[in-house]
Design a protein around this motif. Structure first.
Motif, PDB file in Angstrom:
ATOM      1  N   ALA A   6       0.872  -1.176   0.000  1.00  0.00           N
ATOM      2  CA  ALA A   6       0.000   0.000   0.000  1.00  0.00           C
ATOM      3  C   ALA A   6       0.906   1.222   0.000  1.00  0.00           C
ATOM      4  O   ALA A   6       1.888   1.280   0.739  1.00  0.00           O
ATOM      5  CB  ALA A   6      -0.898   0.004   1.223  1.00  0.00           C
ATOM      6  N   TRP A   7       0.596   2.176  -0.880  1.00  0.00           N
ATOM      7  CA  TRP A   7       1.403   3.394  -0.932  1.00  0.00           C
ATOM      8  C   TRP A   7       0.544   4.612  -0.612  1.00  0.00           C
ATOM      9  O   TRP A   7      -0.664   4.594  -0.766  1.00  0.00           O
ATOM     10  CB  TRP A   7       2.116   3.548  -2.272  1.00  0.00           C
ATOM     11  N   ASP A   8       1.236   5.644  -0.168  1.00  0.00           N
ATOM     12  CA  ASP A   8       0.584   6.887   0.238  1.00  0.00           C
ATOM     13  C   ASP A   8       1.463   8.041  -0.234  1.00  0.00           C
ATOM     14  O   ASP A   8       2.683   8.013  -0.047  1.00  0.00           O
ATOM     15  CB  ASP A   8       0.448   6.897   1.766  1.00  0.00           C
ATOM     16  N   TRP A   9       0.833   9.026  -0.858  1.00  0.00           N
ATOM     17  CA  TRP A   9       1.568  10.202  -1.329  1.00  0.00           C
ATOM     18  C   TRP A   9       0.743  11.440  -1.006  1.00  0.00           C
ATOM     19  O   TRP A   9       0.031  11.986  -1.849  1.00  0.00           O
ATOM     20  CB  TRP A   9       1.834  10.092  -2.824  1.00  0.00           C
ATOM     21  N   PRO A  10       0.837  11.928   0.233  1.00  0.00           N
ATOM     22  CA  PRO A  10       0.061  13.112   0.613  1.00  0.00           C
ATOM     23  C   PRO A  10       0.606  14.378  -0.040  1.00  0.00           C
ATOM     24  O   PRO A  10       1.803  14.502  -0.288  1.00  0.00           O
ATOM     25  CB  PRO A  10       0.227  13.168   2.138  1.00  0.00           C
TER      26      PRO A  10
END
Length: 144
Positions: free
Chosen positions: A90-94
């Motif tokens: 799972a990736w996250d790029w805020p």
């Protein structure tokens, strides 16, 4: 899947994330087999390590400057055979802002990877499919 294999796969994916964030794409590409497939979140399908690396190098500078905000974690590792593993991350790029966009957006997604053990014992990525979560679907819906 034994513990040593799982540790090696996690190490490979930690390298994958670190190299991607630092935009060291040639070294990142070494984590893939020569004949690897990569499907981007936009549906572009690269069918070799060379295409994958070239495609990932072609990024606007304004996006490169934001890579430090990107993170990725391993969600699951499953052995398919002693030489093949199915991995989900799972990736996250805020705060991601596309060139010309007025406001940033928080991006999230999943990557499905198939890793294969090499004769050296190293695990390389044979296939990856990146799917961006658009916020309209919670991945747990039962509507098929």
């Amino acid at each position: 899947m034994n513990e040593a294999d799982e540790r090696e796969i996690r190490r490979t994916l930690a390298s994958y994330t670190g190299l991607w964030v630092r935009h060291e794409m040639d070294a990142w590409g070494e984590l893939f087999t020569e004949d690897s497939d990569f499907i981007t979140h936009r549906g572009i399908w690269w069918t070799s390590r060379q295409e994958n690396v070239a495609g990932h190098k072609d990024v606007p500078g304004s996006v490169l400057d934001q890579k430090e905000n990107y993170s990725q974690e391993v969600v699951s590792i499953q052995g398919v055979t002693p030489e093949v593993a199915l991995v989900h991350t799972a990736w996250d790029w805020p705060g991601h802002r596309l060139p010309g966009a007025e406001t940033p957006e928080d991006r999230r997604g999943l990557i499905t990877l198939v890793l294969v053990r090499q004769p050296t014992g190293a695990w390389l990525i044979r296939a990856a499919h990146n799917t961006r979560k658009n916020g309209l679907h919670d991945f747990a819906a039962t509507d098929g």
